[in-house]
Design a protein around this motif. Sequence first.
Motif, mmCIF file in Angstrom:
data_model
loop_
_atom_site.group_PDB
_atom_site.id
_atom_site.type_symbol
_atom_site.label_atom_id
_atom_site.label_comp_id
_atom_site.label_asym_id
_atom_site.label_seq_id
_atom_site.Cartn_x
_atom_site.Cartn_y
_atom_site.Cartn_z
ATOM 1 N N GLU A 25 1.096 -1.481 0.108
ATOM 2 C CA GLU A 25 -0.480 -0.107 -0.062
ATOM 3 C C GLU A 25 0.829 1.525 0.002
ATOM 4 O OE1 GLU A 25 0.147 -1.483 4.159
ATOM 5 O OE2 GLU A 25 -0.480 -2.351 2.437
ATOM 6 N N SER A 46 -3.962 3.026 -6.874
ATOM 7 C CA SER A 46 -4.891 2.249 -5.542
ATOM 8 C C SER A 46 -4.421 1.071 -5.240
ATOM 9 C CB SER A 46 -5.966 1.671 -6.142
ATOM 10 O OG SER A 46 -6.138 0.441 -7.050
ATOM 11 N N SER A 47 -4.174 0.398 -4.149
ATOM 12 C CA SER A 47 -3.613 0.029 -3.734
ATOM 13 C C SER A 47 -3.762 -1.595 -3.829
ATOM 14 C CB SER A 47 -4.145 -0.635 -1.755
ATOM 15 O OG SER A 47 -2.928 -1.817 -1.275
ATOM 16 N N GLU A 48 -5.349 -2.099 -4.527
ATOM 17 C CA GLU A 48 -5.890 -3.157 -5.216
ATOM 18 C C GLU A 48 -5.293 -3.080 -5.759
ATOM 19 O OE1 GLU A 48 -7.765 -0.768 -3.453
ATOM 20 O OE2 GLU A 48 -8.284 -1.439 -1.875
ATOM 21 N N THR A 70 -1.296 -4.352 -6.217
ATOM 22 C CA THR A 70 -1.839 -5.236 -5.874
ATOM 23 C C THR A 70 -1.587 -7.065 -6.844
ATOM 24 O OG1 THR A 70 -2.278 -5.142 -3.140
ATOM 25 C CG2 THR A 70 -2.325 -7.493 -3.755
#
Length: 320
Positions: A56, A65-67, A70
Amino acid sequence: MAGRNDPHDTNRDIRDDFRAEIREFLGTRRARVTPEQAGLPAYGGERRRVTGLRREEVALLAGISSEYYTRLERGNATGVSESVIDGIAQALRLDEAERVHLIDLLRGAGPARPPRRRPAQQRVRPAVQRVLDSMTGTPAFVLNGRGDILAANPLGRALFSPVYADPARPPNNARFIFLDPHAPEFFRDWDQVANDAVAMLRAEAGRDLYDRRLTDLIGELSTRSEEFRHRWAAHNVRMHTTGIKLLHHPVVGDLDLPFETFPLGDTPGQFLLTYTAEPASPTQDALNLLASWAATNDADIERPTPADDSEPADSTETPD
């Protein structure tokens, strides 16, 4: 790459290996950047489970975004824009070689399934060999990304006579560095040479993960050399185009040789490597002595046969 499933298995999606490489590469890059270095507060203190940046935190620095980050680190390379790559490169402090390597891996893991193919034959054009032979006072070689010596001039063969002592053809720098007991004596800066060799192989693997000779070489070195395995796991890549090589030749002693590399633009994957000496230096004297020695001993240093990268007729490497 070494230690994964057989990369020549035609029954699986070869993009999976690229996705695994992305995960491991970005994971090692995150681990080396601390929040303090990135200008972030180190939330969690002693309870932090990672020494470097969290996913993050990379996402925050990259402006995504972190999503999304990832998913990308897990190998989902669909629709990655140049601006996203630039943001991640800045967040992880990637140099140019690392940025190019990331792009290569993302391309391999992308939605277009990369084809398996037969390796291109590595032939050195006669005109290039004539150029090498005309460089009488300069050791010169043609190499490929695996470190195979595809061609050399007489002074080059004399300079690298310890490498040519291995009966395997074509001679290979990485194999000599990690498997020949004479390598630490020949390369006075062996540790740096070893790091550079692995970093170059790692970059080459990103460009062409399914070069059979490359995967075979990496598998051999991983099996036989702990020094290689340790360095390979670091996922370091590097562009190594100029510098000074510190050698100890068994005939003429120490040489401090600046080197330059030049891509052969009409032959992708091949480059010209040349070594020179400072005028009137002890290294120049040693190189002159080596040239005299080469004039009478070149026939004893076997010329490398042209590298035949073609595969057997029943090779399983057919297009998907």
